[in-house]
Design a protein around this motif. Structure first.
Motif: not given
Length: 387
Positions: A262-264, A289-290, A293-299, A331-336
């Motif tokens: 996810l970071t990358q 960050l853990p 799954p690929t589909e989660v990173v993509e979403a 889990g993770v949280r992305v904030t914009i």
């Protein structure tokens, strides 16, 4: 990935554990073979006291021996020496306590345990394994010698041969098993080392490629006048953006060589997004960050990309923040976040593009998307996912 961690046993340690358990079961069975004898043909009183006392003491010592060995994962020389010494004592004392005709018969309980002692000494006796076996067998011959000339005299020699042969087979088998375990451990270490070298080479190539595609391209563009021109503020923005990109790239590589996907993915998406041309993008990614799954990173990355598109179209601001934080557990949280014109959440309903490119993709992988804004106070988009 780990190479033989402290919590994972090596092949040699597992082999020691297996052999010690087998020897413990063997010794217990050997003592159990005689339990019925005292209760047949006259009961326990028909034996001298030293026969029963010796049996109890020998059984208790064997129990202590294998309890300690199981905890330590091996049999040490002092314990093996004590086992051999005690066996020599009861081989002579107990055998001489029987009538000559019974000294070499099955009524003598020392025969099976003595065989177990020779097997143990042959495996764990080290360079003294042969003398240890000879001493035990010799003590047996001395103790049961009065049986020579009786109807059980043949048992004296057959039991001696049995103890010697069992010890020889056990010693050879133990050596083969330990050698195979050591080879397996060496092969495992070599495989881990080779994998580490492969990961390091892959990481080096990734860093080189990232440098070539980002900072080097930017520097060449500035030098040639195709990026930034004579606008000092634009050049500073480009330099600040590339610095953030390199910092993120360094955080993307875990100490164990595993790439935090996810970071990358976020770093590469932000670095190549058109928002970089007119906006200052401030990024901050948690290095804990853990892997996801690929589909989660993509979403999550796709939703963040669409959010930055909206910043360009509607925010009317020159700064946007992109952060990724750890949510427990796993889990993770992305904030914009931007401080642009914002919107009235009570009257503005998310459009088709927002639902299709932000809300629905995150929801489809089990995540949540939250959008909040206020007129004149900017907009915040939170994308979260938990295991």
């Amino acid at each position: 990935m780990t190479s033989q961690t402290s919590s994972a046993k090596t092949a040699l340690e597992r082999t020691h554990t297996m052999i010690i358990r087998a020897l413990a079961c063997l010794r217990g069975t050997q003592f159990a073979l005689w339990i019925w004898v005292p209760f047949a043909d006259g009961g326990p009183t028909r034996f001298p006291p030293q026969v029963l006392v010796g049996y109890v003491l020998a059984a208790l010592f064997s129990g202590a021996l294998f309890t300690v060995a199981t905890k330590r994962g091996t049999l040490t020389a002092p314990w093996v020496s004590a086992d051999v010494a005690l066996a020599m004592v009861y081989a002579i004392v107990v055998s001489r306590s029987y009538p000559p005709v019974d000294a070499a018969s099955i009524t003598n309980w020392v025969i099976p345990p003595l065989c177990g002692v020779t097997v143990t000494a042959a495996i764990y006796g080290g360079r003294y394994r042969i003398p240890a076996v000879v001493l035990v067998v010799g003590a047996w011959v001395v103790g049961a010698w009065p049986a020579l000339g009786t109807e059980n005299s043949a048992e004296l020699m057959s039991n001696s041969v049995m103890m010697t042969l069992f010890a020889g087979v056990a010693g050879i088998t133990g050596k083969l098993l330990f050698d195979a375990a050591r080879r397996a451990d060496r092969a495992a270490k070599e495989a881990v080392a080779a994998r580490a070298q492969q990961v390091q080479a892959s990481e080096r190539e990734r860093h080189i490629s990232h440098l070539h595609n980002t900072v080097l391209q930017t520097l060449e563009g500035i030098a040639q006048g195709t990026r930034g021109g004579n606008d000092l503020a634009e050049i500073r923005l480009l330099c600040r953006t590339e610095a953030e990109s390199q910092r993120t790239n360094l955080l993307a590589a875990r100490p164990d060589g595993v790439v935090a996907a996810l970071t990358q993915a976020l770093a590469e998406m932000v670095a190549g997004h058109p928002v970089q041309r007119k906006h200052q993008v401030i990024t901050k990614y948690d290095d804990r960050l853990p892997d996801l799954p690929t589909e989660v990173v993509e979403a999550l990355t796709g939703a963040a990309h669409e959010t930055l598109n909206n910043v360009i179209k509607y925010a009317k601001t020159d700064e946007v923040r992109v952060t990724a934080a750890l949510l427990e557990p796993g889990g993770v949280r992305v904030t914009i976040l931007d401080h642009g014109v914002g919107f009235d959440g009570d009257t503005v309903v998310p459009g088709f593009g927002t639902r299709r490119s932000i809300l629905d993709p995150v929801s489809a992988v089990g995540g949540k998307a939250f959008i909040e804004g206020a007129p004149g106070e900017g907009t915040i988009v939170e994308l979260s996912w938990t295991r």
